[in-house]
Design a protein around this motif. Structure first.
Motif, PDB file in Angstrom:
ATOM      1  N   VAL A   1      51.588  38.114  48.443  1.00 56.44           N
ATOM      2  CA  VAL A   1      52.183  36.627  48.589  1.00 56.44           C
ATOM      3  C   VAL A   1      50.931  35.596  49.044  1.00 56.44           C
ATOM      4  O   VAL A   1      50.947  34.694  48.576  1.00 56.44           O
ATOM      5  CB  VAL A   1      53.441  36.392  49.044  1.00 56.44           C
ATOM      6  N   GLY A   2      50.395  35.928  50.226  1.00 62.63           N
ATOM      7  CA  GLY A   2      49.755  35.198  50.834  1.00 62.63           C
ATOM      8  C   GLY A   2      49.027  35.964  52.101  1.00 62.63           C
ATOM      9  O   GLY A   2      49.608  37.259  52.387  1.00 62.63           O
ATOM     10  N   SER A   3      47.840  35.851  52.607  1.00 62.04           N
ATOM     11  CA  SER A   3      47.257  36.511  53.707  1.00 62.04           C
ATOM     12  C   SER A   3      46.828  35.445  54.660  1.00 62.04           C
ATOM     13  O   SER A   3      46.268  34.237  54.332  1.00 62.04           O
ATOM     14  CB  SER A   3      46.093  37.325  53.118  1.00 62.04           C
ATOM     15  N   ILE A   4      46.684  35.876  55.784  1.00 62.83           N
ATOM     16  CA  ILE A   4      46.055  35.087  56.872  1.00 62.83           C
ATOM     17  C   ILE A   4      45.054  36.003  57.595  1.00 62.83           C
ATOM     18  O   ILE A   4      45.225  37.271  57.969  1.00 62.83           O
ATOM     19  CB  ILE A   4      46.968  34.873  58.253  1.00 62.83           C
ATOM     20  N   ALA A   5      43.735  35.601  57.774  1.00 64.94           N
ATOM     21  CA  ALA A   5      42.651  36.301  58.550  1.00 64.94           C
ATOM     22  C   ALA A   5      42.156  35.833  59.834  1.00 64.94           C
ATOM     23  O   ALA A   5      42.018  34.425  59.815  1.00 64.94           O
ATOM     24  CB  ALA A   5      41.585  36.436  57.473  1.00 64.94           C
TER      25      ALA A   5
ATOM     26  N   LEU B   1      40.154  40.526  48.635  1.00 65.04           N
ATOM     27  CA  LEU B   1      41.607  40.831  48.232  1.00 65.04           C
ATOM     28  C   LEU B   1      42.085  39.955  47.279  1.00 65.04           C
ATOM     29  O   LEU B   1      42.797  40.040  46.266  1.00 65.04           O
ATOM     30  CB  LEU B   1      42.390  41.112  49.419  1.00 65.04           C
ATOM     31  N   ASP B   2      41.819  38.573  47.570  1.00 67.86           N
ATOM     32  CA  ASP B   2      42.540  37.352  46.911  1.00 67.86           C
ATOM     33  C   ASP B   2      41.821  37.619  45.228  1.00 67.86           C
ATOM     34  O   ASP B   2      42.648  36.880  44.375  1.00 67.86           O
ATOM     35  CB  ASP B   2      41.898  35.985  47.255  1.00 67.86           C
ATOM     36  N   HIS B   3      40.841  38.151  45.136  1.00 67.28           N
ATOM     37  CA  HIS B   3      39.997  38.096  43.701  1.00 67.28           C
ATOM     38  C   HIS B   3      40.283  39.256  43.053  1.00 67.28           C
ATOM     39  O   HIS B   3      39.744  39.664  42.126  1.00 67.28           O
ATOM     40  CB  HIS B   3      38.710  37.705  43.857  1.00 67.28           C
ATOM     41  N   MET B   4      41.022  40.283  43.833  1.00 66.80           N
ATOM     42  CA  MET B   4      41.067  41.808  43.366  1.00 66.80           C
ATOM     43  C   MET B   4      42.319  42.049  42.499  1.00 66.80           C
ATOM     44  O   MET B   4      42.873  43.087  42.444  1.00 66.80           O
ATOM     45  CB  MET B   4      40.775  42.901  44.155  1.00 66.80           C
ATOM     46  N   ASP B   5      43.000  41.055  41.858  1.00 66.37           N
ATOM     47  CA  ASP B   5      44.471  41.176  41.496  1.00 66.37           C
ATOM     48  C   ASP B   5      45.407  41.913  42.218  1.00 66.37           C
ATOM     49  O   ASP B   5      46.017  42.806  41.719  1.00 66.37           O
ATOM     50  CB  ASP B   5      44.061  41.840  39.911  1.00 66.37           C
TER      51      ASP B   5
ATOM     52  N   ALA C   1      37.017  39.749  58.598  1.00 65.44           N
ATOM     53  CA  ALA C   1      38.246  39.783  58.057  1.00 65.44           C
ATOM     54  C   ALA C   1      38.272  38.582  56.897  1.00 65.44           C
ATOM     55  O   ALA C   1      39.095  38.854  55.894  1.00 65.44           O
ATOM     56  CB  ALA C   1      39.290  39.373  59.272  1.00 65.44           C
ATOM     57  N   MET C   2      37.739  37.491  57.023  1.00 64.52           N
ATOM     58  CA  MET C   2      38.041  36.313  56.123  1.00 64.52           C
ATOM     59  C   MET C   2      37.004  37.031  54.957  1.00 64.52           C
ATOM     60  O   MET C   2      37.722  36.593  53.784  1.00 64.52           O
ATOM     61  CB  MET C   2      37.277  35.175  56.635  1.00 64.52           C
ATOM     62  N   ALA C   3      36.082  37.542  54.825  1.00 64.67           N
ATOM     63  CA  ALA C   3      35.396  38.074  53.658  1.00 64.67           C
ATOM     64  C   ALA C   3      36.316  38.985  53.036  1.00 64.67           C
ATOM     65  O   ALA C   3      36.398  38.982  51.716  1.00 64.67           O
ATOM     66  CB  ALA C   3      34.166  38.599  53.928  1.00 64.67           C
ATOM     67  N   VAL C   4      36.909  40.060  53.763  1.00 69.87           N
ATOM     68  CA  VAL C   4      37.749  41.158  53.054  1.00 69.87           C
ATOM     69  C   VAL C   4      38.849  40.316  52.602  1.00 69.87           C
ATOM     70  O   VAL C   4      39.513  40.728  51.269  1.00 69.87           O
ATOM     71  CB  VAL C   4      38.078  42.190  54.348  1.00 69.87           C
TER      72      VAL C   4
END
Length: 149
Positions: free
Chosen positions: A117-121, A108-112, A101-104
């Motif tokens: 708005v934000g994510s929690i893994a 996502l954070d770097h895929m434009d 989850a953290m890697a995905v």
């Protein structure tokens, strides 16, 4: 102010081996830029900073805009870790392979994905706060296309 802060962040990341957001916040404060953790996190995303391994340690580095090799790595991480996704109004819930989850989420954070708005893994689940329900549906469609390529 934002553009000056961004320029300072780029300068600091090139000059020092900054490993954490807290360390970046402290250095910015020392340079006269009082910031919150949320601001630093947003700046990192907007500047497309990524962590790279150097001598067994991780540090922030600038991801070049035209760096297609890194973009391909993020897509590969998304594809390798993805299990399923569903939406709950403007919340996108992504299930991943256990431990991914953290890697995905980082991919996502770097895929434009400007809709996020934000994510929690956690271990195998990511919760992404998305601006609107329409954006959530559109993002899901875009991610499906990437995953099915």
């Amino acid at each position: 102010m934002k553009s000056q802060r961004h320029a300072k962040i780029l300068e600091l990341v090139k000059k020092y081996e900054i490993e954490t957001q807290e360390e970046l916040s402290e250095r910015l404060l020392g340079e006269g830029f009082p910031v919150t953790q949320a601001t630093v996190s947003r700046d990192i995303r907007e500047l497309r900073l990524t962590k790279v391994s150097q001598g067994g340690r991780q540090k922030y580095a600038v991801l070049a805009q035209g760096d297609t090799q890194m973009q391909e790595r993020y897509i590969r991480v998304l594809k390798d870790g993805f299990a399923s996704m569903d939406m709950a109004q403007n919340i996108l819930v992504i299930k991943t392979v256990s431990g991914m989850a953290m890697a995905v989420a980082a991919a996502l954070d770097h895929m434009d994905c400007h809709e996020i708005v934000g994510s929690i893994a956690g271990d195998d689940t990511i919760m992404c706060a998305v601006r609107t329900m329409e954006d959530t549906a559109g993002l899901m469609e875009r991610l499906r296309k990437i995953i099915e390529e």
